[in-house]
Design a protein around this motif. Sequence first.
Motif, PDB file in Angstrom:
ATOM      1  N   LEU A   1       0.824  -1.207   0.000  1.00 15.67           N
ATOM      2  CA  LEU A   1       0.000   0.000   0.000  1.00 15.67           C
ATOM      3  C   LEU A   1       0.861   1.261   0.000  1.00 15.67           C
ATOM      4  CD1 LEU A   1      -2.824  -1.059   2.487  1.00 15.67           C
ATOM      5  CD2 LEU A   1      -3.018  -0.789   0.007  1.00 15.67           C
ATOM      6  N   LEU A   2       1.938   1.265   0.766  1.00 18.13           N
ATOM      7  CA  LEU A   2       2.824   2.429   0.778  1.00 18.13           C
ATOM      8  C   LEU A   2       3.479   2.628  -0.588  1.00 18.13           C
ATOM      9  CD1 LEU A   2       4.578   1.986   4.246  1.00 18.13           C
ATOM     10  CD2 LEU A   2       2.792   3.637   3.650  1.00 18.13           C
TER      11      LEU A   2
ATOM     12  N   ALA B   1       3.652   5.449  -5.833  1.00 11.59           N
ATOM     13  CA  ALA B   1       3.617   5.338  -7.290  1.00 11.59           C
ATOM     14  C   ALA B   1       2.429   6.066  -7.900  1.00 11.59           C
ATOM     15  CB  ALA B   1       3.577   3.866  -7.699  1.00 11.59           C
ATOM     16  N   GLY B   2       1.577   6.689  -7.066  1.00 11.71           N
ATOM     17  CA  GLY B   2       0.429   7.424  -7.573  1.00 11.71           C
ATOM     18  C   GLY B   2      -0.743   6.545  -7.972  1.00 11.71           C
ATOM     19  N   LEU B   3      -0.783   5.307  -7.462  1.00  4.07           N
ATOM     20  CA  LEU B   3      -1.876   4.406  -7.799  1.00  4.07           C
ATOM     21  C   LEU B   3      -3.110   4.627  -6.933  1.00  4.07           C
ATOM     22  CD1 LEU B   3       0.099   1.062  -8.293  1.00  4.07           C
ATOM     23  CD2 LEU B   3      -0.944   2.484 -10.076  1.00  4.07           C
ATOM     24  N   THR B   4      -2.959   5.361  -5.844  1.00  4.46           N
ATOM     25  CA  THR B   4      -4.087   5.659  -4.968  1.00  4.46           C
ATOM     26  C   THR B   4      -4.123   7.156  -4.678  1.00  4.46           C
ATOM     27  OG1 THR B   4      -2.949   5.510  -2.829  1.00  4.46           O
ATOM     28  CG2 THR B   4      -3.646   3.425  -3.848  1.00  4.46           C
ATOM     29  N   GLU B   5      -5.269   7.598  -4.235  1.00  4.12           N
ATOM     30  CA  GLU B   5      -5.417   8.997  -3.846  1.00  4.12           C
ATOM     31  C   GLU B   5      -5.110   9.192  -2.368  1.00  4.12           C
ATOM     32  OE1 GLU B   5      -9.324  10.184  -4.916  1.00  4.12           O
ATOM     33  OE2 GLU B   5      -8.987   9.990  -7.076  1.00  4.12           O
ATOM     34  N   ASP B   6      -4.902   8.081  -1.677  1.00  4.34           N
ATOM     35  CA  ASP B   6      -4.647   8.131  -0.241  1.00  4.34           C
ATOM     36  C   ASP B   6      -3.174   8.385   0.047  1.00  4.34           C
ATOM     37  OD1 ASP B   6      -7.363   7.354   0.648  1.00  4.34           O
ATOM     38  OD2 ASP B   6      -6.868   5.478  -0.387  1.00  4.34           O
ATOM     39  N   ASP B   7      -2.925   9.083   1.133  1.00  9.00           N
ATOM     40  CA  ASP B   7      -1.568   9.307   1.615  1.00  9.00           C
ATOM     41  C   ASP B   7      -1.397   8.470   2.873  1.00  9.00           C
ATOM     42  OD1 ASP B   7       0.959  10.221   2.060  1.00  9.00           O
ATOM     43  OD2 ASP B   7       0.343  12.167   2.861  1.00  9.00           O
ATOM     44  N   PHE B   8      -0.982   7.230   2.691  1.00  6.45           N
ATOM     45  CA  PHE B   8      -0.934   6.281   3.794  1.00  6.45           C
ATOM     46  C   PHE B   8       0.197   6.602   4.766  1.00  6.45           C
ATOM     47  CE2 PHE B   8      -2.810   3.522   0.395  1.00  6.45           C
ATOM     48  CZ  PHE B   8      -4.056   3.375   0.988  1.00  6.45           C
ATOM     49  N   ASP B   9      -0.068   6.306   6.019  1.00  5.70           N
ATOM     50  CA  ASP B   9       0.933   6.381   7.067  1.00  5.70           C
ATOM     51  C   ASP B   9       1.199   4.967   7.555  1.00  5.70           C
ATOM     52  OD1 ASP B   9       2.397   7.939   9.345  1.00  5.70           O
ATOM     53  OD2 ASP B   9       1.124   6.473  10.354  1.00  5.70           O
ATOM     54  N   ALA B  10       2.461   4.553   7.572  1.00  2.00           N
ATOM     55  CA  ALA B  10       2.798   3.168   7.883  1.00  2.00           C
ATOM     56  C   ALA B  10       2.306   2.755   9.262  1.00  2.00           C
ATOM     57  CB  ALA B  10       4.304   2.958   7.778  1.00  2.00           C
TER      58      ALA B  10
END
Length: 282
Positions: free
Chosen positions: A182-183, A188-197
Amino acid sequence: MTWRNEVARLRGLVAVLVSAAFVASVFVAPARATERDRLVAFLEVTGFGVAIDSIAQTAEDAPAMIGMTPQDFGPAWSRIAGEVFDSALMRDMALDMLEETLDVGMLGHAAAFYASDLGQRLVEVENASHMQRTDEDAREEAEARAAALPPERRAALARMNAAIDAGGMIERAMREIQVRFLLAAADAGLTEDDFDADMLRRLLTQGAGEARAEMREAALVSAARTYRSLPTDDLRAYALALEHPVMARVYELMNAVQFEIMANRFEALATRLGEVPPARDL
C-alpha cells in the motif's frame, strides 16, 4: 478477492513452504562445489525453489488491495508481472538470503528427516500443490472435505500447521506485506490516499483476532487437500520432526525468506504499475 481471503490463501501456501526431500549427496558434495552450488541443490531437492516460483501466482491479486484489477492496466499487466515475478530473479534473491541464514548444521539436521522415505513422499505431494491455483469450486470441495475430517486426522493436521509457524511469524508477515504494498502503491500514484505506515499497522492489527482464526482454518483446509493421500501416522511423524528446535529454526528462516521476497516483489510491482496509465483511463 479481498485481502483477507488472499491472506487465508497465502497462509495455505506458506503452510507447505519448506516441506520437501533432502538428498544426502547435497551435504557430501565434492570439495570443489561452492556453498552457492549446495544452496542451488537445496532449492531443487527441498521443493523450496518451486515454492519461490509460486509467489508469481499471488501477483494478480495484489491490485485488489487498492480496489483495482489486472485488467485495469491493459496489456502492460502481463509484461510487468512477468518481469517483476521472474522465477530466476526470485530464486537468486532466495539464494542470496539463504547464504546469510542457513548454516551447515541446520541443513545437516534437516537432512536426517528429509532424505527419508517419508520426506520423499512429502515433497511429491507438496510440489504438486505449490503451483495449483484453486478456483471457487475446488475451494468449496476442499472446505467440505476438511469439515468431514475424523477428529484424529484433524488434530494431526492442526499440530503440523502449528509446528510450521511456531513463532507466529506468518500473521505478522502478512500484515507487513500489505503495508509495504500500500505504501509503494501510494508513492507510485496508484491511490489517492496518503498512507501512514504506523496507522496502517494499527488498523490491520485491530482485525488480527478474526484474521488469525480465518488463517488457521484456511491452513487446515489447504493441508487436508495437500496431504489427502498420506496416512495420519505420517502426518504425526511429520509434526514430530517439525517440532524439533533446530527444524523450527529452519522453518523460521525459510518463512522469513519467502515473505521478504513476496513483500519486495509486491513493492516492485506497485512501482512498475505506477508507470502505466490504467486501461480504464486510456
